[in-house]
Design an enzyme around this catalytic site. Structure first.
Site, short mmCIF file in Angstrom:
data_model
loop_
_atom_site.label_atom_id
_atom_site.label_comp_id
_atom_site.label_asym_id
_atom_site.label_seq_id
_atom_site.Cartn_x
_atom_site.Cartn_y
_atom_site.Cartn_z
N PHE A 140 13.43 61.32 43.72
CA PHE A 140 13.95 61.47 42.35
C PHE A 140 12.93 61.98 41.33
O PHE A 140 13.05 61.69 40.15
CB PHE A 140 14.52 60.13 41.87
CG PHE A 140 15.69 59.66 42.69
CD1 PHE A 140 16.89 60.32 42.64
CD2 PHE A 140 15.56 58.57 43.53
CE1 PHE A 140 17.97 59.89 43.40
CE2 PHE A 140 16.63 58.13 44.30
CZ PHE A 140 17.84 58.79 44.24
N ASP A 141 11.93 62.73 41.76
CA ASP A 141 10.97 63.28 40.80
C ASP A 141 10.30 62.16 40.00
O ASP A 141 10.09 62.27 38.80
CB ASP A 141 11.68 64.26 39.85
CG ASP A 141 10.70 65.09 39.03
OD1 ASP A 141 9.51 65.13 39.39
OD2 ASP A 141 11.13 65.70 38.04
N TYR A 142 9.93 61.09 40.68
CA TYR A 142 9.26 59.97 40.04
C TYR A 142 7.74 60.18 40.01
O TYR A 142 6.98 59.20 40.10
CB TYR A 142 9.57 58.67 40.77
CG TYR A 142 10.93 58.07 40.48
CD1 TYR A 142 11.49 58.13 39.21
CD2 TYR A 142 11.63 57.40 41.48
CE1 TYR A 142 12.73 57.55 38.95
CE2 TYR A 142 12.87 56.81 41.23
CZ TYR A 142 13.42 56.91 39.96
OH TYR A 142 14.64 56.33 39.70
#
Length: 808
Positions: free
Chosen positions: A481-483
């Site tokens: 999730f593009d964390y």
């Protein structure tokens, strides 16, 4: 009764009945999804009220009052005394009850008498109107999520904290430890109300066409240094704001950077304070002879550019240091593969302040998110601060095995996780600490390298002189999730209850988790638990069975149906239906192509690049956060093209070329443009690190200047909006902040979170404030304001540098 009044009652009754019909229909839908029955029952009651108003029956009043009472009891049962959650659940029914009370004298019982005589109806109307006014009044004051239990100042555990930097602000986070703490107390709780503008400077580089001001200036001796989004470096006189010099590197604009131009800070080096490097020529006694210091550029500003250069500039003259790299510049694209789209260099660029320490300047780099496979390496490199010679290169493909620079002509492995923030440094241990991101594209994990999974969203510790890895710690296992972890680590010596001291690194994450590790070895000091998460993923996806969760976090409680919110009962119902229709099995629920998946915490934060601050004298960590849920789903690239979705790296659709799926994603909001989940959407939180307990938490920012569908509310309702940038903490017991969506600089009481001062800005801000004492003996607080984050237009943009001080 006149015809006008008859028709007015009919129109009023019909309106209430129609609204009730819509509420009941939505309620049926929600029940079919396993949700609350209240909306159906409330809708039926509203239909009855409308019918009775049309028929002039007294039952309208009693039904309206009963609905109000039931809605209040139901709301208290669902959400307790949370003000902002009570409002949409009750205010509509309060207005209906007030309306029926006003018309009560013309509503008749079976006997023909009024539902209430005029004086009683008037009294009831006054009571209900007072409740409505009180509700409106409550909207104009902040409602802390956690209220401070005491207003007493936190006990001091380190009286010398902050003194190592003197009266200056010599590094991005004030020092290489990144604590953003200034020991000045000239401006304090008792007099901050008198703060006023001391000077203002306009840079001339407006934050338009993809440019954003996110910089934190430096102050050395009597000069303030800052950079603009176009990488122009400016030196100002610290007490007057008068320009000393300006240097424009004329950074080239690429397809990757035309809509993404930032410069978050610069670095500073004083060569006279660095141990002199040695030559290869031995002296008469056989020892290596030291290299003579240059005649000029002994004090230099180090800055990176969005066209991938590292520059050294004379701090006194603003001219390039010709002995650094080639004519003052190092080409950071050397050793990187070309962009996979177009074959040109440009995807790799640098937006954050370099770390300068112990004779080394250390940089990472930004890469495109979600565009394609094959992006250049996320290599992290160290250069000699005097010559620009590359000293080491760490990349995830080699990890701890090798950090020597590659020979000329060779390239670092593409697609490795990158580091795009600012690092921290411990001079005693000689270790630098940087957080990493993710292998792109971010939402499809089927193409991940083993080393990418090993180092994604990690904290990496390396020797500052050699780049050799000492340890690393992952904050996520296989990030979907593009964390990416982007905030500067904070270094602090934590005093334990047994009297011992542990040197810790504090890492904030987009997930809202706060990891506190022993910075000597990367072992958790605050407990970390590996929790099971959903693994029901699409074919070809790699997902982890567990994810790490810290015992300290902010805004991470999983959503449930009752957490859905809206401005009214109607859009709240809409949001509850949307929530029930989404896929949501808690944190890290994998995306699907069949239905939308809720993503919370969202990929903007939690905590973004702005980071936090620590009162190093008391051990109080102060952080601002973003609480914005998103949704996402996989979609075939050809289908996205057919329905007209426009691909971008930051927008609502990304192609993820080279993978089987594109990804469509957006904010989780109602048709009114209001977030579908409970406030606050951004807060400021104080945490006692010794105990791990939250001392207070308050909403940060108001809706005043935040446009919704192009409409600016213009009223200061402190709902708590998404924040950007970071805080500044001073020994005066104050926390300064200006990264809100409204146009203010604020000073909070660091012990309670209470707002003590608010100064209006010409436009919004995104960076972090800094503070110093000038040669005139006055303490200054400086902010840079170019406009609130990502407005999407060139309206309300600026180029302001504003210094505040107490009057003489």
């Amino acid at each position: 009764m006149t015809n006008i009044l008859t028709w007015a009652l009919r129109v009023l009754g019909a309106l209430v009945a129609l609204l009730g019909l819509g509420l009941a229909a939505g309620g049926i839908k929600l029940i079919s999804l396993g949700g609350s029955w209240f909306y159906l029952l409330a809708g039926i009651a509203m239909i009855a009220i409308g019918y009775c108003v049309i028929r002039r029956r007294s039952a309208a009043l009693w039904t309206a009052l009963g609905l109000l009472a039931v809605s209040l009891l139901w709301a208290l049962w669902e959400v307790g005394i949370d003000f902002w959650q009570l409002v949409p659940r009750t205010v509509t029914f309060l207005v209906i009850a007030l309306g029926t009370a006003i018309i009560a004298p013309v509503l008749l019982r079976k006997s023909g008498r009024p539902a209430l005589p005029g004086k009683y109806a008037a009294g009831l109307s006054v009571v209900l109107a007072a409740a409505f006014v009180a509700t409106l009044g409550g909207m104009f004051r902040p409602h802390p999520t956690i209220v401070a239990t005491s207003s007493e100042a936190a006990p001091v555990v380190n009286a010398d904290a902050g003194k190592d930097s003197g009266n200056d602000w010599p590094a991005y986070g004030r020092n290489t430890e990144g604590n953003r703490f200034a020991q000045f107390d000239q401006i304090n709780k008792s007099n901050v109300k008198d703060l006023q503008v001391a000077w203002t400077y306009r840079t001339g580089d407006l934050a338009v066409d993809g440019k954003e001001y996110q910089t934190t200036p430096l102050k050395i001796d009597d000069t303030v240094y800052l950079c603009t989004p176009s990488n122009i470096v400016i030196a100002l006189e610290a007490t007057t704001g008068k320009e000393r010099w300006k240097f424009d590197p004329h950074a080239k604009i690429s397809e990757s950077t035309k809509g993404w131009r930032r410069c978050r800070g610069v670095g500073y080096a004083d060569l006279t304070a660095i141990a002199a490097p040695a030559t290869d020529n031995a002296g008469s006694n056989g020892a290596a002879a030291p290299v003579a210091l240059p005649e000029v550029c002994r004090k230099r500003i180090l800055t990176s550019t969005t066209d991938a250069r590292l520059l050294a500039i004379d701090a006194e003259t603003g001219k390039l240091c010709e002995d650094f790299g080639v004519n003052g510049a190092v080409d950071l694209s050397v050793g990187l593969t070309p962009d996979p789209v177009g074959g040109q260099q440009g995807s790799y660029n640098v937006t954050s302040a370099p770390l300068v320490a112990d004779g080394v300047v250390m940089v990472g780099g930004r890469l495109n998110d979600n565009l394609t496979v094959g992006e250049p390496s996320g290599v992290v490199r160290g250069f000699d601060v005097r010559t620009g010679q590359i000293l080491w290169a760490w990349d995830a493909a080699r990890g701890a095995k090798d950090s020597t620079p590659l020979p000329p002509g060779q390239t670092y492995a593409p697609e490795t996780p990158n580091f795009w923030g600012t690092a921290a440094y411990d001079p005693k241990l000689g270790l630098a600490y940087f957080p990493t991101g993710n292998q792109t594209p971010d939402f499809w994990t089927g193409n991940r390298h083993e080393y990418s999974d090993e180092y994604n969203d990690a904290i990496v510790a390396v020797d500052m002189k050699t780049g050799k890895e000492a340890w690393h710690f992952r904050t996520a296992n296989i990030d979907q999730f593009d964390y990416d972890v982007s905030s500067q680590p904070i270094l602090y010596d934590l005093k334990k209850s047994d009297g011992s001291t542990v040197p810790v690194i504090i890492q904030l994450t987009k997930r809202g988790e706060i990891f506190v590790l022993d910075r000597r070895n990367g072992q958790p000091v605050v407990p970390v638990e590996q929790r099971k998460v959903s693994t029901k993923s699409m074919e070809g996806m790699q997902v982890a069975e567990t994810q790490p969760f810290s015992a300290i976090s902010v805004g991470t409680t999983p959503f449930k149906e009752s957490d859905m919110w809206g401005g009214t009962i109607f859009d709240q119902l809409y949001c509850r239906i949307e929530f029930k229709e989404m896929r949501w099995e808690g944190h890290f629920t994998p995306l699907s192509d069949k239905q939308r998946t809720l993503i919370y915490p969202g990929y903007y934060g939690g905590f973004n690049w702005g980071g936090g601050a620590i009162d190093a004298s008391t051990g109080t960590l102060i952080v601002n956060d973003i609480r914005m849920a998103q949704w996402g789903r996989f979609i075939k690239q050809e289908e996205a093209k057919r329905i007209g979705l426009k691909p971008s790296t930051e927008g609502e659709y990304s192609e993820q070329l080279g993978t089987p799926w594109g990804v469509e994603r957006s904010m989780f909001v109602s048709p009114l443009g209001i977030p579908c989940f409970k406030p606050p959407f951004g807060s400021m939180t104080a945490i006692d690190l010794a105990s791990g307990k939250t001392k207070w938490q308050v909403p940060m920012g108001s809706i005043q200047d935040a446009p919704v569908h192009g409409i600016v509310p213009g009223v200061l309702i402190p709902l708590g909006m998404p924040t950007m940038g970071g805080p500044l903490v001073t020994k005066g017991g104050l926390t300064f902040f200006h990264g809100t969506l409204d146009y203010y600089t604020r000073a909070l009481d660091s012990d309670t979170g209470e707002e003590l001062w608010r100064g209006r800005l010409p436009v919004g801000g995104q960076g972090a404030p800094m503070s110093y004492v000038g040669k005139d003996g006055k303490q200054y607080v400086v902010v840079v304001a170019g406009g609130a984050t990502r407005t999407g237009t060139n309206d309300n943009r600026g180029d302001y540098v504003i210094a505040y001080a107490l009057p003489k």
